[in-house]
Design an enzyme around this catalytic site. Structure first.
Site, short mmCIF file in Angstrom:
data_model
loop_
_atom_site.label_atom_id
_atom_site.label_comp_id
_atom_site.label_asym_id
_atom_site.label_seq_id
_atom_site.Cartn_x
_atom_site.Cartn_y
_atom_site.Cartn_z
N SER A 63 0.79 -1.24 0.00
CA SER A 63 0.00 0.00 0.00
C SER A 63 0.82 1.28 0.00
O SER A 63 0.24 2.37 -0.03
CB SER A 63 -0.96 0.01 1.19
OG SER A 63 -2.04 -0.87 0.97
N LYS A 66 -0.09 3.81 -2.59
CA LYS A 66 -1.16 4.80 -2.51
C LYS A 66 -0.66 6.24 -2.45
O LYS A 66 -1.45 7.16 -2.66
CB LYS A 66 -2.07 4.47 -1.32
CG LYS A 66 -2.91 3.23 -1.60
CD LYS A 66 -3.57 2.65 -0.37
CE LYS A 66 -4.38 1.41 -0.76
NZ LYS A 66 -4.62 0.49 0.34
N SER A 118 -6.15 3.23 4.47
CA SER A 118 -5.61 2.39 3.40
C SER A 118 -6.65 1.45 2.80
O SER A 118 -6.38 0.29 2.50
CB SER A 118 -4.41 1.59 3.92
OG SER A 118 -3.58 1.17 2.86
N LYS A 233 3.41 6.50 4.58
CA LYS A 233 2.40 5.50 4.21
C LYS A 233 2.92 4.11 4.50
O LYS A 233 4.03 3.75 4.10
CB LYS A 233 2.03 5.62 2.73
CG LYS A 233 0.88 4.68 2.32
CD LYS A 233 -0.42 5.12 2.95
CE LYS A 233 -1.53 4.08 2.75
NZ LYS A 233 -1.36 2.92 3.67
#
Length: 407
Positions: A63, A66, A118, A233
């Site tokens: 993730s 993202k 997320s 992140k």
């Protein structure tokens, strides 16, 4: 006895993983003991890699994807747009917001779902809205990666779930991931909005009908771990392991850490240990140096002899002045300086013609100054002619002969 030993091992492991202490524990002279298989510490202003371990190895990124999803969205759509949820978006696996087919949401709300929690379904809904399809959005992601300077990155999904496309797979390198984060916080025209979203502690919203309400909480523990933490992140898949990319600004220095394959369950805290260790290494060992502080060769701006140019007398010598040109391509000069360790220095090498033949145009390139740290060039200053010089022709010669015999 066995239980006591196990308890002691658990306590030691927790001690090493806790962010308050891990920085000093992992830095030994020029080596660092890290959990991550792939790690990079980057100067966010210049994009210079200050430390790397397998930093150019292409790996799954989970993730952390993202951050690219968000910046592409911010640069290509309005947050006031209304997003319609497709059956495909609603079918995404956990972690999910649990949006439903046919529902509508404000894009500006879904980006908080994307970054704070997320959510995989929100990522696909966003991608389909902005790119027309997941494939269309992935094309925008890959185009942006190329523009940023990523060399070994390939996006297939907007949420980071493991995926393949022929012989390629959804992947990046720690170096490329750090470069993307550096772009997001330093260069993008939407950098302020990116930081605002990724730093938000929580966000509540409803679908456009007002029938369903949601609340998202920021799970980026790094924001409260170190003074100056800017953004970050997390990510995890079975293939990628725990991943993280984060940024910190302190004392005029901005660092980005990117970690890939930083442990698997039950080692969720390893990424925080590695992040702090790398950030503290950067803070302790690197200082900002301006390029203008470097010594420029004295002959860089000496006049250049021009042969065959018109002069006051036949056979007279002509010269032109030299000046620095305004930079047209800033790819080698993103900033006015660079982060360097105490042992490093900026060297300036002069490349300049010894002479010219007329005609010479004002602004004509005559050389350049190359600013290097080690073997890598970080800035280039073009040197150009400060004046124009016309070439001798028959009319000029005839005029000079006539002037001489008229005396």
């Amino acid at each position: 006895m066995g239980k006591k030993i196990m308890a002691l091992l658990v306590a030691v492991n927790l001690f090493l993983a806790m962010p308050e202490w891990c920085g000093g524990a992992y830095v030994y002279a020029d080596e660092m003991m890290l959990y991550a298989k792939s790690a990079v510490l980057m100067d966010a202003d210049s994009g210079r890699v200050l430390y790397e371990r397998n930093g150019y190895e292409q790996m799954a990124m989970a993730s952390t994807t993202k951050i690219m999803t968000l910046i592409v969205t911010l640069e290509n759509a309005s947050l006031d747009d209304t997003v319609a949820v497709s059956a495909y978006a609603a079918s995404m696996p956990d972690v999910q917001l649990n949006i439903r087919e046919g529902e509508n949401y404000r894009l500006g709300d879904l980006v908080y779902s994307l970054m704070l929690e997320s959510h995989n379904d929100s990522a696909v809904a966003i991608a389909e809205h902005v790119g027309g399809s997941v494939e269309g959005f992935a094309a925008l992601m890959n185009q942006k990666a190329q523009e940023i300077g990523c060399e070994n990155t390939y996006y297939i999904t907007p949420n980071g779930l493991d995926a393949t496309d022929g012989d390629r797979f959804h992947s990046t390198t720690a170096r490329d991931l750090a470069l993307v984060m550096s772009y997001c916080i330093k260069q993008s025209p939407q950098k302020e909005k990116f930081l605002e979203i990724t730093r938000t502690p929580s966000h509540s919203f409803s679908d456009t009908s007002g029938k369903r309400s949601f609340s998202c909480t920021n799970h980026n523990a790094f924001l409260g771990m170190m003074t100056g933490a800017l953004s970050g992140k997390t990510g995890f898949t079975n293939k990628a392991g725990y991943c993280y990319v984060g940024a910190l600004e302190r004392d005029g220095k901005t660092f980005v850490v990117a970690l890939l394959a930083c442990g698997w369950p039950n080692h969720k805290t390893y990424k925080w240990s590695d992040t702090r260790a790398l950030m503290e290494f950067g803070i302790a060992n690197y200082q900002y140096r301006r390029f203008e502080e470097a010594a420029v060769p004295e002959s860089a701006f000496d006049d250049i002899l021009v042969t065959g140019a018109k002069s006051e007398t036949i056979g007279g010598l002509e010269t032109i002045g030299v000046e620095a040109a305004e930079p047209q391509d800033k790819s080698l000069c993103k900033t006015d300086g660079i982060l360097m360790s105490g042992e490093e220095k900026i060297t300036v090498t002069l490349h300049k013609v010894k002479g010219l033949s007329a005609p010479v145009e004002k602004g004509q390139k005559v050389g350049h100054l190359s600013y290097k740290v080690g073997d890598e060039e970080w800035k280039r200053v073009e040197l150009v002619a400060a004046q124009a010089k016309e070439a001798i022709d028959f009319t000029w010669c005839l005029k000079k002969v006539f002037e001489k015999w008229s005396i």
